[in-house]
Design an enzyme around this catalytic site. Structure first.
Site, PDB file in Angstrom:
ATOM      1  NE  ARG A 265      -3.572  -2.414   2.398  1.00  0.00           N
ATOM      2  CZ  ARG A 265      -4.521  -2.692   3.282  1.00  0.00           C
ATOM      3  NH1 ARG A 265      -4.832  -1.808   4.214  1.00  0.00           N
ATOM      4  NH2 ARG A 265      -5.150  -3.837   3.226  1.00  0.00           N
TER       5      ARG A 265
ATOM      6  NE  ARG B 186      -1.778   4.787   8.706  1.00  0.00           N
ATOM      7  CZ  ARG B 186      -3.004   4.345   8.445  1.00  0.00           C
ATOM      8  NH1 ARG B 186      -3.313   3.866   7.264  1.00  0.00           N
ATOM      9  NH2 ARG B 186      -3.930   4.379   9.376  1.00  0.00           N
TER      10      ARG B 186
ATOM     11  CD  GLU C 176      -8.554  -0.941  11.019  1.00  0.00           C
ATOM     12  OE1 GLU C 176      -8.489   0.308  11.015  1.00  0.00           O
ATOM     13  OE2 GLU C 176      -8.875  -1.615  10.033  1.00  0.00           O
TER      14      GLU C 176
ATOM     15  CB  SER D   2     -11.527  -4.318   8.503  1.00  0.00           C
ATOM     16  OG  SER D   2     -11.463  -3.011   8.944  1.00  0.00           O
TER      17      SER D   2
ATOM     18  NE  ARG E  56      -1.704  -1.156  11.815  1.00  0.00           N
ATOM     19  CZ  ARG E  56      -2.643  -0.367  11.313  1.00  0.00           C
ATOM     20  NH1 ARG E  56      -3.919  -0.591  11.605  1.00  0.00           N
ATOM     21  NH2 ARG E  56      -2.317   0.643  10.546  1.00  0.00           N
TER      22      ARG E  56
END
Length: 461
Positions: A273, A288, A369, A372, A411
RNA sequence: GCCAGGAUGGCCGAACGGUAUGGCGCACGCCUGGAAAGCGUGUUCCCUUUCGGGAUUCUGGGUUCAAAUCCCAGUCCUGGCGCCA
Protein backbone atom coordinates in the site's frame (compact mmCIF):
# COMPACT_ATOMS: atom_id res chain seq x y z
CA UNK A 1 -21.80 -1.79 -7.55
CA UNK A 2 -25.50 -1.38 -7.12
CA UNK A 3 -27.80 -2.60 -9.87
CA UNK A 4 -29.43 -0.06 -12.14
CA UNK A 5 -32.77 -1.43 -11.15
CA UNK A 6 -32.00 -0.99 -7.47
CA UNK A 7 -30.83 2.58 -7.96
CA UNK A 8 -33.87 3.34 -10.08
CA UNK A 9 -36.31 1.91 -7.58
CA UNK A 10 -34.61 3.05 -4.36
CA UNK A 11 -33.28 6.44 -5.35
CA UNK A 12 -33.86 8.00 -1.95
CA UNK A 13 -32.17 5.18 -0.08
CA UNK A 14 -29.16 5.51 -2.38
CA UNK A 15 -29.08 9.26 -1.97
CA UNK A 16 -29.02 8.82 1.79
CA UNK A 17 -26.22 6.27 1.58
CA UNK A 18 -24.08 8.62 -0.49
CA UNK A 19 -24.63 11.36 2.04
CA UNK A 20 -24.09 9.25 5.16
CA UNK A 21 -20.89 7.76 3.83
CA UNK A 22 -19.69 11.24 2.99
CA UNK A 23 -19.07 10.43 -0.67
CA UNK A 24 -18.76 13.49 -2.86
CA UNK A 25 -18.82 14.03 -6.60
CA UNK A 26 -21.72 11.70 -7.36
CA UNK A 27 -24.69 13.31 -9.08
CA UNK A 28 -27.50 10.84 -8.52
CA UNK A 29 -30.07 12.90 -10.39
CA UNK A 30 -27.90 12.92 -13.46
CA UNK A 31 -27.48 9.17 -13.22
CA UNK A 32 -31.24 8.76 -13.08
CA UNK A 33 -31.63 11.06 -16.09
CA UNK A 34 -29.08 9.10 -18.09
CA UNK A 35 -30.80 5.86 -17.17
CA UNK A 36 -34.19 7.16 -18.28
CA UNK A 37 -32.84 8.37 -21.59
CA UNK A 38 -30.97 5.13 -22.13
CA UNK A 39 -34.14 3.10 -21.62
CA UNK A 40 -35.97 5.24 -24.12
CA UNK A 41 -33.27 4.73 -26.73
CA UNK A 42 -33.05 1.05 -25.91
CA UNK A 43 -36.77 0.64 -26.66
CA UNK A 44 -36.40 2.60 -29.89
CA UNK A 45 -33.38 0.60 -30.95
CA UNK A 46 -35.04 -2.71 -30.10
CA UNK A 47 -37.96 -1.73 -32.28
CA UNK A 48 -35.73 -0.82 -35.23
CA UNK A 49 -33.83 -4.02 -34.83
CA UNK A 50 -37.07 -5.95 -34.81
CA UNK A 51 -38.01 -4.38 -38.14
CA UNK A 52 -34.63 -5.12 -39.56
CA UNK A 53 -34.77 -8.75 -38.44
CA UNK A 54 -38.07 -9.16 -40.21
CA UNK A 55 -36.80 -7.60 -43.43
CA UNK A 56 -33.66 -9.66 -43.18
CA UNK A 57 -35.53 -12.93 -42.99
CA UNK A 58 -37.63 -11.82 -45.93
CA UNK A 59 -34.45 -11.37 -47.93
CA UNK A 60 -33.47 -14.90 -47.05
CA UNK A 61 -36.82 -16.21 -48.23
CA UNK A 62 -36.78 -14.29 -51.52
CA UNK A 63 -33.26 -15.46 -52.22
CA UNK A 64 -34.22 -19.05 -51.61
CA UNK A 65 -37.21 -18.71 -53.93
CA UNK A 66 -35.16 -16.89 -56.53
CA UNK A 67 -37.24 -13.69 -56.44
CA UNK A 68 -34.33 -11.36 -57.08
CA UNK A 69 -36.32 -8.17 -57.57
CA UNK A 70 -38.20 -8.45 -54.31
CA UNK A 71 -34.97 -9.29 -52.59
CA UNK A 72 -33.33 -6.15 -53.95
CA UNK A 73 -36.16 -3.99 -52.62
CA UNK A 74 -35.87 -5.56 -49.24
CA UNK A 75 -32.11 -5.07 -49.21
CA UNK A 76 -32.64 -1.40 -49.80
CA UNK A 77 -35.09 -1.13 -46.93
CA UNK A 78 -32.68 -2.99 -44.72
CA UNK A 79 -29.92 -0.51 -45.51
CA UNK A 80 -32.12 2.39 -44.51
CA UNK A 81 -32.96 0.72 -41.22
CA UNK A 82 -29.31 0.02 -40.65
CA UNK A 83 -28.35 3.67 -40.80
CA UNK A 84 -31.16 4.66 -38.48
CA UNK A 85 -30.24 1.90 -36.09
CA UNK A 86 -26.61 2.92 -36.06
CA UNK A 87 -27.53 6.42 -34.97
CA UNK A 88 -29.83 5.30 -32.17
CA UNK A 89 -27.54 2.59 -30.84
CA UNK A 90 -24.40 4.68 -30.92
CA UNK A 91 -26.12 7.17 -28.69
CA UNK A 92 -27.48 4.40 -26.45
CA UNK A 93 -24.03 2.78 -26.13
CA UNK A 94 -22.55 6.09 -25.21
CA UNK A 95 -25.11 6.58 -22.46
CA UNK A 96 -24.73 3.06 -21.21
CA UNK A 97 -20.97 3.39 -20.89
CA UNK A 98 -21.42 6.60 -18.99
CA UNK A 99 -24.02 4.98 -16.79
CA UNK A 100 -21.80 2.01 -15.94
CA UNK A 101 -18.91 4.32 -15.10
CA UNK A 102 -21.09 6.43 -12.81
CA UNK A 103 -22.59 3.39 -11.11
CA UNK A 104 -19.10 2.21 -10.15
CA UNK A 105 -18.73 5.38 -8.11
CA UNK A 106 -21.85 4.92 -6.01
CA UNK A 107 -21.00 3.46 -2.59
CA UNK A 108 -22.71 0.48 -1.05
CA UNK A 109 -25.82 1.14 1.04
CA UNK A 110 -25.23 0.63 4.79
CA UNK A 111 -27.24 -2.07 6.54
CA UNK A 112 -30.06 -0.76 8.75
CA UNK A 113 -28.18 -1.82 11.90
CA UNK A 114 -25.19 0.42 11.16
CA UNK A 115 -24.85 3.37 13.54
CA UNK A 116 -25.20 6.72 11.79
CA UNK A 117 -22.20 8.99 12.26
CA UNK A 118 -19.65 11.26 10.69
CA UNK A 119 -16.31 9.74 11.57
CA UNK A 120 -14.31 7.58 13.97
CA UNK A 121 -15.69 9.30 17.07
CA UNK A 122 -19.12 7.96 16.23
CA UNK A 123 -18.13 4.31 16.07
CA UNK A 124 -19.80 2.24 18.76
CA UNK A 125 -17.68 0.08 21.04
CA UNK A 126 -19.40 -3.28 21.42
CA UNK A 127 -17.17 -4.95 24.00
CA UNK A 128 -13.64 -5.48 25.30
CA UNK A 129 -11.87 -8.74 25.90
CA UNK A 130 -8.77 -9.73 27.84
CA UNK A 131 -8.56 -6.79 30.25
CA UNK A 132 -9.57 -8.75 33.37
CA UNK A 133 -6.35 -10.52 34.06
CA UNK A 134 -3.61 -8.39 32.57
CA UNK A 135 0.03 -9.34 32.05
CA UNK A 136 2.40 -7.52 34.39
CA UNK A 137 3.88 -4.67 32.38
CA UNK A 138 7.18 -2.94 33.08
CA UNK A 139 7.06 0.49 34.75
CA UNK A 140 7.74 2.17 31.43
CA UNK A 141 6.78 0.26 28.34
CA UNK A 142 9.28 0.90 25.57
CA UNK A 143 7.55 1.57 22.22
CA UNK A 144 8.06 -1.30 19.80
CA UNK A 145 10.05 0.73 17.29
CA UNK A 146 12.61 1.59 19.91
CA UNK A 147 12.66 -1.88 21.42
CA UNK A 148 12.82 -3.41 17.97
CA UNK A 149 15.97 -1.52 17.10
CA UNK A 150 17.51 -2.14 20.52
CA UNK A 151 17.00 -5.89 20.13
CA UNK A 152 18.00 -5.62 16.46
CA UNK A 153 14.89 -7.42 15.28
CA UNK A 154 13.36 -4.48 13.37
CA UNK A 155 15.49 -2.36 11.03
CA UNK A 156 13.70 0.60 9.45
CA UNK A 157 16.80 2.50 8.40
CA UNK A 158 18.17 -0.20 6.20
CA UNK A 159 14.69 -0.87 4.84
CA UNK A 160 14.51 2.76 3.75
CA UNK A 161 17.98 2.52 2.21
CA UNK A 162 17.19 -0.55 0.17
CA UNK A 163 13.60 0.17 -0.85
CA UNK A 164 12.45 3.50 0.52
CA UNK A 165 10.56 4.86 3.50
CA UNK A 166 7.87 2.52 4.77
CA UNK A 167 9.81 -0.63 4.04
CA UNK A 168 11.65 -2.53 6.73
CA UNK A 169 13.78 -5.53 7.50
CA UNK A 170 12.48 -7.91 10.14
CA UNK A 171 15.47 -9.78 11.45
CA UNK A 172 16.55 -12.79 13.49
CA UNK A 173 14.18 -13.63 16.30
CA UNK A 174 11.81 -10.96 14.98
CA UNK A 175 11.49 -12.70 11.65
CA UNK A 176 11.10 -15.96 13.47
CA UNK A 177 8.30 -14.52 15.59
CA UNK A 178 6.59 -13.23 12.47
CA UNK A 179 6.77 -16.62 10.75
CA UNK A 180 5.47 -18.26 13.93
CA UNK A 181 2.51 -15.89 14.04
CA UNK A 182 1.62 -16.61 10.46
CA UNK A 183 1.80 -20.38 10.89
CA UNK A 184 -0.18 -20.15 14.12
CA UNK A 185 -2.94 -18.11 12.51
CA UNK A 186 -3.22 -20.42 9.54
CA UNK A 187 -3.56 -23.39 11.90
CA UNK A 188 -6.25 -21.66 13.93
CA UNK A 189 -8.28 -20.95 10.82
CA UNK A 190 -7.79 -24.46 9.46
CA UNK A 191 -9.52 -25.63 12.63
CA UNK A 192 -12.36 -23.31 11.59
CA UNK A 193 -12.58 -25.14 8.26
CA UNK A 194 -10.88 -22.56 6.09
CA UNK A 195 -9.32 -23.77 2.85
CA UNK A 196 -5.87 -22.33 2.17
CA UNK A 197 -5.18 -20.28 -0.94
CA UNK A 198 -1.82 -18.82 -1.82
CA UNK A 199 -2.70 -16.18 -4.40
CA UNK A 200 -0.76 -14.47 -7.17
CA UNK A 201 0.59 -11.15 -5.90
CA UNK A 202 0.10 -9.03 -9.04
CA UNK A 203 -3.54 -8.53 -9.99
CA UNK A 204 -5.03 -6.96 -13.11
CA UNK A 205 -7.25 -3.89 -13.30
CA UNK A 206 -10.41 -5.89 -13.69
CA UNK A 207 -9.74 -7.62 -10.40
CA UNK A 208 -9.11 -4.31 -8.70
CA UNK A 209 -12.41 -3.09 -10.06
CA UNK A 210 -14.21 -6.24 -8.97
CA UNK A 211 -13.46 -5.70 -5.30
CA UNK A 212 -13.84 -1.93 -5.47
CA UNK A 213 -10.25 -0.63 -5.31
CA UNK A 214 -10.72 0.87 -8.76
CA UNK A 215 -11.65 3.28 -10.10
CA UNK A 216 -11.71 5.46 -6.99
CA UNK A 217 -8.68 4.34 -5.04
CA UNK A 218 -5.97 3.94 -7.66
CA UNK A 219 -3.57 6.21 -5.80
CA UNK A 220 -3.39 3.79 -2.85
CA UNK A 221 -1.97 0.91 -4.86
CA UNK A 222 1.38 0.14 -6.47
CA UNK A 223 1.32 -0.21 -10.21
CA UNK A 224 3.65 -2.48 -12.13
CA UNK A 225 5.05 -1.69 -15.54
CA UNK A 226 3.30 1.64 -16.04
CA UNK A 227 3.60 5.12 -14.71
CA UNK A 228 1.42 5.63 -11.67
CA UNK A 229 -0.88 8.15 -13.29
CA UNK A 230 -1.13 6.71 -16.80
CA UNK A 231 -4.63 5.74 -17.82
CA UNK A 232 -5.14 2.17 -16.80
CA UNK A 233 -6.57 -0.55 -18.94
CA UNK A 234 -7.36 -4.17 -18.31
CA UNK A 235 -3.87 -5.48 -18.98
CA UNK A 236 -2.24 -3.43 -16.28
CA UNK A 237 -0.93 -5.12 -13.20
CA UNK A 238 -1.02 -3.91 -9.64
CA UNK A 239 0.61 -5.29 -6.50
CA UNK A 240 -2.20 -6.54 -4.33
CA UNK A 241 -3.18 -4.17 -1.50
CA UNK A 242 -4.86 -7.11 0.23
CA UNK A 243 -5.39 -10.78 -0.60
CA UNK A 244 -9.08 -9.92 -0.69
CA UNK A 245 -8.50 -8.83 -4.29
CA UNK A 246 -7.15 -12.06 -5.83
CA UNK A 247 -9.19 -14.37 -3.61
CA UNK A 248 -12.55 -12.68 -4.16
CA UNK A 249 -11.85 -12.39 -7.88
CA UNK A 250 -10.88 -16.04 -8.05
CA UNK A 251 -14.51 -16.84 -8.88
CA UNK A 252 -15.09 -13.78 -11.03
CA UNK A 253 -17.59 -14.32 -13.87
CA UNK A 254 -18.47 -17.74 -12.58
CA UNK A 255 -21.63 -19.44 -11.43
CA UNK A 256 -21.20 -21.53 -8.31
CA UNK A 257 -23.50 -24.35 -7.31
CA UNK A 258 -25.72 -24.02 -4.30
CA UNK A 259 -23.93 -27.01 -2.79
CA UNK A 260 -20.59 -25.21 -3.05
CA UNK A 261 -21.67 -22.60 -0.50
CA UNK A 262 -20.54 -21.43 1.91
CA UNK A 263 -16.92 -21.21 0.73
CA UNK A 264 -14.33 -20.17 3.31
CA UNK A 265 -10.83 -19.32 2.08
CA UNK A 266 -7.85 -18.09 3.99
CA UNK A 267 -4.95 -16.51 2.17
CA UNK A 268 -1.59 -15.52 3.51
CA UNK A 269 0.17 -12.85 1.47
CA UNK A 270 2.25 -9.74 1.69
CA UNK A 271 0.19 -6.59 1.07
CA UNK A 272 1.41 -3.45 -0.69
CA UNK A 273 0.00 0.00 0.00
CA UNK A 274 1.29 3.41 -0.93
CA UNK A 275 -0.23 5.10 2.13
CA UNK A 276 0.37 8.49 0.54
CA UNK A 277 0.52 11.30 3.05
CA UNK A 278 0.24 9.08 6.12
CA UNK A 279 3.14 10.05 8.33
CA UNK A 280 3.61 11.20 11.91
CA UNK A 281 3.85 9.85 15.45
CA UNK A 282 0.74 7.70 15.08
CA UNK A 283 2.22 5.82 12.20
CA UNK A 284 5.77 5.49 13.41
CA UNK A 285 7.36 2.05 13.39
CA UNK A 286 5.75 -1.16 12.23
CA UNK A 287 2.25 0.30 12.17
CA UNK A 288 1.54 1.79 8.77
CA UNK A 289 4.07 0.44 6.32
CA UNK A 290 4.12 -0.05 2.56
CA UNK A 291 4.57 -3.81 2.74
CA UNK A 292 3.16 -6.06 5.41
CA UNK A 293 1.99 -9.62 5.87
CA UNK A 294 -1.57 -10.58 6.53
CA UNK A 295 -3.77 -13.64 6.67
CA UNK A 296 -7.04 -12.77 5.00
CA UNK A 297 -10.33 -14.61 5.47
CA UNK A 298 -12.77 -14.51 2.56
CA UNK A 299 -16.28 -16.00 2.61
CA UNK A 300 -18.76 -16.61 -0.21
CA UNK A 301 -22.26 -17.24 1.12
CA UNK A 302 -25.94 -17.37 0.26
CA UNK A 303 -27.49 -13.92 0.67
CA UNK A 304 -29.84 -15.00 3.45
CA UNK A 305 -26.91 -16.15 5.59
CA UNK A 306 -24.53 -13.25 5.23
CA UNK A 307 -25.30 -11.41 8.47
CA UNK A 308 -25.11 -14.57 10.52
CA UNK A 309 -21.80 -15.32 8.82
CA UNK A 310 -20.55 -11.81 9.61
CA UNK A 311 -20.84 -12.59 13.32
CA UNK A 312 -19.14 -15.94 12.75
CA UNK A 313 -16.32 -14.31 10.84
CA UNK A 314 -15.82 -11.80 13.63
CA UNK A 315 -15.40 -14.51 16.23
CA UNK A 316 -13.10 -16.48 13.94
CA UNK A 317 -10.81 -13.47 13.66
CA UNK A 318 -11.02 -12.79 17.40
CA UNK A 319 -9.93 -16.34 18.14
CA UNK A 320 -6.35 -15.44 17.21
CA UNK A 321 -6.17 -12.66 19.79
CA UNK A 322 -8.06 -14.73 22.38
CA UNK A 323 -5.52 -17.52 22.18
CA UNK A 324 -2.60 -15.12 22.32
CA UNK A 325 -4.24 -13.52 25.35
CA UNK A 326 -3.93 -10.05 23.90
CA UNK A 327 -6.47 -7.48 25.15
CA UNK A 328 -8.64 -5.93 22.43
CA UNK A 329 -11.95 -4.30 21.68
CA UNK A 330 -14.54 -4.60 18.93
CA UNK A 331 -16.11 -1.58 17.25
CA UNK A 332 -19.32 -1.35 15.29
CA UNK A 333 -18.28 1.08 12.55
CA UNK A 334 -20.55 4.01 11.78
CA UNK A 335 -21.75 5.06 8.34
CA UNK A 336 -19.17 7.83 7.97
CA UNK A 337 -16.17 5.64 8.85
CA UNK A 338 -17.17 2.54 6.98
CA UNK A 339 -15.68 2.69 3.55
CA UNK A 340 -17.01 2.57 0.04
CA UNK A 341 -17.80 -1.09 -0.48
CA UNK A 342 -19.10 -2.29 2.88
CA UNK A 343 -22.69 -2.68 4.03
CA UNK A 344 -21.55 -3.35 7.58
CA UNK A 345 -18.15 -3.51 9.22
CA UNK A 346 -16.61 -4.34 12.58
CA UNK A 347 -13.09 -3.38 13.53
CA UNK A 348 -10.98 -5.28 16.00
CA UNK A 349 -8.42 -3.12 17.79
CA UNK A 350 -5.68 -4.62 19.87
CA UNK A 351 -4.17 -2.88 22.88
CA UNK A 352 -0.62 -1.65 22.36
CA UNK A 353 0.58 -0.16 25.65
CA UNK A 354 3.78 1.43 24.31
CA UNK A 355 2.62 4.86 23.19
CA UNK A 356 0.06 6.81 25.19
CA UNK A 357 -2.48 8.37 22.93
CA UNK A 358 -5.56 10.45 23.61
CA UNK A 359 -8.05 7.94 22.38
CA UNK A 360 -6.43 4.93 24.08
CA UNK A 361 -7.95 2.97 26.98
CA UNK A 362 -7.75 4.07 30.63
CA UNK A 363 -4.84 1.67 31.15
CA UNK A 364 -2.73 3.87 28.83
CA UNK A 365 -1.20 3.04 25.45
CA UNK A 366 -3.36 3.01 22.38
CA UNK A 367 -5.67 0.98 20.19
CA UNK A 368 -4.31 -0.53 16.98
CA UNK A 369 -6.64 -1.76 14.28
CA UNK A 370 -5.66 -5.34 13.47
CA UNK A 371 -8.72 -6.51 11.62
CA UNK A 372 -11.71 -5.28 9.67
CA UNK A 373 -14.56 -7.70 9.30
CA UNK A 374 -17.03 -6.70 6.61
CA UNK A 375 -20.14 -7.79 4.81
CA UNK A 376 -20.26 -6.49 1.25
CA UNK A 377 -23.61 -8.14 0.53
CA UNK A 378 -23.81 -8.38 -3.28
CA UNK A 379 -21.83 -5.21 -3.98
CA UNK A 380 -18.59 -6.97 -4.94
CA UNK A 381 -20.39 -9.97 -6.41
CA UNK A 382 -22.17 -7.70 -8.85
CA UNK A 383 -19.00 -5.86 -9.83
CA UNK A 384 -17.14 -9.11 -10.26
CA UNK A 385 -20.01 -11.18 -11.67
CA UNK A 386 -19.96 -13.91 -9.03
CA UNK A 387 -23.22 -15.88 -9.13
CA UNK A 388 -24.68 -18.99 -7.63
CA UNK A 389 -27.70 -20.99 -8.66
CA UNK A 390 -30.14 -21.52 -5.77
CA UNK A 391 -32.04 -24.18 -7.76
CA UNK A 392 -30.53 -26.01 -10.69
CA UNK A 393 -33.23 -24.96 -13.12
CA UNK A 394 -33.50 -21.37 -11.98
CA UNK A 395 -31.58 -18.32 -13.04
CA UNK A 396 -28.38 -17.36 -11.30
CA UNK A 397 -28.24 -14.82 -8.50
CA UNK A 398 -25.44 -12.80 -7.01
CA UNK A 399 -24.05 -14.30 -3.84
CA UNK A 400 -22.74 -12.33 -0.87
CA UNK A 401 -19.07 -11.82 -0.09
CA UNK A 402 -17.49 -11.12 3.28
CA UNK A 403 -13.97 -10.79 4.45
CA UNK A 404 -11.92 -10.21 7.53
CA UNK A 405 -8.29 -9.88 8.29
CA UNK A 406 -7.33 -12.76 10.36
CA UNK A 407 -5.21 -10.62 11.23
CA UNK A 408 -2.63 -8.01 10.17
CA UNK A 409 0.68 -9.46 11.28
CA UNK A 410 2.87 -6.39 11.99
CA UNK A 411 0.39 -4.81 14.35
CA UNK A 412 0.08 -8.03 16.32
CA UNK A 413 3.89 -8.02 16.42
CA UNK A 414 3.67 -4.52 17.87
CA UNK A 415 1.14 -5.64 20.46
CA UNK A 416 3.26 -8.63 21.46
CA UNK A 417 6.44 -6.55 21.68
CA UNK A 418 4.78 -4.00 23.91
CA UNK A 419 2.33 -6.10 25.92
CA UNK A 420 4.63 -9.05 26.61
CA UNK A 421 7.59 -6.83 27.36
CA UNK A 422 9.64 -7.60 30.46
CA UNK A 423 11.49 -5.28 32.86
CA UNK A 424 14.83 -6.30 31.40
CA UNK A 425 13.79 -5.33 27.88
CA UNK A 426 13.20 -8.88 26.68
CA UNK A 427 9.92 -10.13 25.22
CA UNK A 428 8.07 -13.20 26.41
CA UNK A 429 6.84 -15.36 23.57
CA UNK A 430 3.12 -16.05 24.02
CA UNK A 431 2.62 -19.72 24.75
CA UNK A 432 0.69 -20.71 21.63
CA UNK A 433 3.57 -19.46 19.48
CA UNK A 434 6.33 -21.41 21.22
CA UNK A 435 5.77 -24.65 19.31
CA UNK A 436 6.35 -22.66 16.12
CA UNK A 437 9.65 -21.30 17.48
CA UNK A 438 11.27 -24.51 18.55
CA UNK A 439 10.05 -24.00 22.11
CA UNK A 440 11.68 -20.61 22.54
CA UNK A 441 10.15 -18.72 25.47
CA UNK A 442 11.89 -15.37 25.47
CA UNK A 443 13.23 -13.04 22.78
CA UNK A 444 16.48 -11.53 23.97
CA UNK A 445 17.68 -9.88 20.80
CA UNK A 446 20.98 -9.77 19.00
CA UNK A 447 24.14 -7.75 18.93
CA UNK A 448 23.84 -5.27 16.09
CA UNK A 449 26.11 -5.64 13.09
CA UNK A 450 28.33 -2.90 11.69
CA UNK A 451 30.42 0.08 12.56
CA UNK A 452 27.49 2.40 13.19
CA UNK A 453 26.53 0.38 16.24
CA UNK A 454 29.89 0.87 17.94
CA UNK A 455 29.95 3.52 20.64
CA UNK A 456 26.25 4.06 20.58
CA UNK A 457 24.85 5.29 23.88
CA UNK A 458 22.70 3.01 26.00
CA UNK A 459 19.05 3.01 24.97
CA UNK A 460 19.34 6.42 23.46
CA UNK A 461 19.07 5.64 19.80
C1' G B 1 9.97 -16.90 -28.03
C1' C B 2 8.33 -19.74 -32.66
C1' C B 3 4.77 -23.06 -35.19
C1' A B 4 0.07 -25.67 -35.30
C1' G B 5 -4.84 -26.56 -33.44
C1' G B 6 -8.85 -24.90 -30.41
C1' A B 7 -12.79 -21.67 -27.42
C1' U B 8 -20.71 -22.41 -28.97
C1' G B 9 -26.06 -22.62 -22.81
C1' G B 10 -24.79 -25.89 -15.99
C1' C B 11 -22.09 -30.09 -19.06
C1' C B 12 -21.20 -32.56 -23.95
C1' G B 13 -21.54 -31.19 -28.84
C1' A B 14 -23.67 -29.90 -34.44
C1' A B 15 -24.27 -26.06 -38.00
C1' C B 16 -22.49 -24.93 -47.78
C1' G B 17 -22.50 -16.56 -45.30
C1' G B 18 -29.47 -16.91 -44.86
C1' U B 19 -30.60 -15.86 -38.86
C1' A B 20 -27.83 -21.62 -33.37
C1' U B 21 -29.43 -29.05 -34.59
C1' G B 22 -29.33 -32.41 -30.87
C1' G B 23 -28.14 -34.93 -26.37
C1' C B 24 -27.07 -35.01 -20.92
C1' G B 25 -28.37 -32.80 -16.34
C1' C B 26 -32.13 -30.16 -13.58
C1' A B 27 -37.52 -28.47 -12.54
C1' C B 28 -42.70 -29.01 -13.34
C1' G B 29 -46.72 -31.72 -15.58
C1' C B 30 -48.87 -36.16 -18.02
C1' C B 31 -48.70 -41.37 -17.80
C1' U B 32 -48.30 -45.39 -13.56
C1' G B 33 -50.94 -49.13 -7.96
C1' G B 34 -45.89 -46.95 -7.02
C1' A B 35 -41.25 -46.20 -9.40
C1' A B 36 -38.28 -46.53 -13.79
C1' A B 37 -39.00 -45.83 -18.81
C1' G B 38 -41.84 -42.88 -22.09
C1' C B 39 -44.29 -38.21 -23.52
C1' G B 40 -44.89 -32.77 -22.98
C1' U B 41 -43.26 -27.95 -21.19
C1' G B 42 -39.45 -25.18 -19.16
C1' U B 43 -34.25 -24.32 -17.89
C1' U B 44 -28.83 -16.99 -20.06
C1' C B 45 -29.25 -11.53 -19.92
C1' C B 46 -31.77 -6.65 -20.96
C1' C B 47 -36.26 -3.44 -21.97
C1' U B 48 -41.58 -3.70 -21.21
C1' U B 49 -47.52 -3.11 -16.01
C1' U B 50 -49.29 -6.61 -19.98
C1' C B 51 -48.78 -8.27 -24.97
C1' G B 52 -44.29 -8.61 -26.73
C1' G B 53 -39.45 -7.34 -28.31
C1' G B 54 -34.13 -7.20 -28.30
C1' A B 55 -29.31 -9.18 -27.34
C1' U B 56 -26.06 -13.43 -26.73
C1' U B 57 -21.50 -18.76 -30.41
C1' C B 58 -13.98 -16.17 -25.88
C1' U B 59 -13.01 -10.36 -26.40
C1' G B 60 -12.56 -6.06 -29.73
C1' G B 61 -12.61 -4.29 -34.70
C1' G B 62 -13.67 -5.12 -40.15
C1' U B 63 -16.25 -7.11 -44.85
C1' U B 64 -21.72 -7.95 -46.03
C1' C B 65 -28.54 -6.51 -46.86
C1' A B 66 -27.12 -10.66 -43.55
C1' A B 67 -21.30 -13.50 -39.74
C1' A B 68 -20.80 -19.12 -35.06
C1' U B 69 -19.18 -19.31 -40.30
C1' C B 70 -14.85 -14.81 -44.02
C1' C B 71 -10.64 -11.03 -42.66
C1' C B 72 -7.51 -8.33 -38.78
C1' A B 73 -5.93 -7.76 -33.63
C1' G B 74 -6.00 -9.65 -28.67
C1' U B 75 -6.87 -13.16 -24.34
C1' C B 76 -6.86 -18.00 -22.66
C1' C B 77 -6.37 -23.46 -23.44
C1' U B 78 -3.95 -27.87 -25.90
C1' G B 79 0.12 -30.02 -28.64
C1' G B 80 5.14 -29.60 -30.88
C1' C B 81 9.91 -26.99 -31.06
C1' G B 82 13.37 -23.63 -28.81
C1' C B 83 15.38 -21.10 -24.47
C1' C B 84 16.11 -21.17 -19.23
C1' A B 85 16.24 -21.66 -13.96
Amino acid sequence: MLSRQFVRENAEMVREAIERKGVTGVDLDEILRIDAEWRELKAEGDDLRHQRNEVSSEIGEYKREGEEEKAQDAIERSSELKAELQRVEDRADELEAKLEARLLEIPNVPHESVPVGEGEDDNVERYREGFDDLWTLPEDVVPHYELGERLDILDFERGAKVSGGGFQFVKGEGARLEYALIQFMLDVHREQEYIDVFPPLPVNSESMRGTGQLPKFAEDAYRIGARQDDDHDDDDLWLLPTAEVPVTNMYRDEILLDDDLPIKHQAFSPNFRREAGEHGTETRGYVRVHQFNKVELVNFVRPENSYERLEGLLSEAEEVLDRLDLPYRVLDMCTGDMGFTQAKKYDIEVWAPGDDMDDGPEEGGRWLEVSSVSNFEDFQARRAGIHYRPERHESAEYLHTLNGSGVAVPRVMVAIMEYYQNDDGTITVPEPLRPYMGGQEVIEGHEPVGESAVGEGDGDA
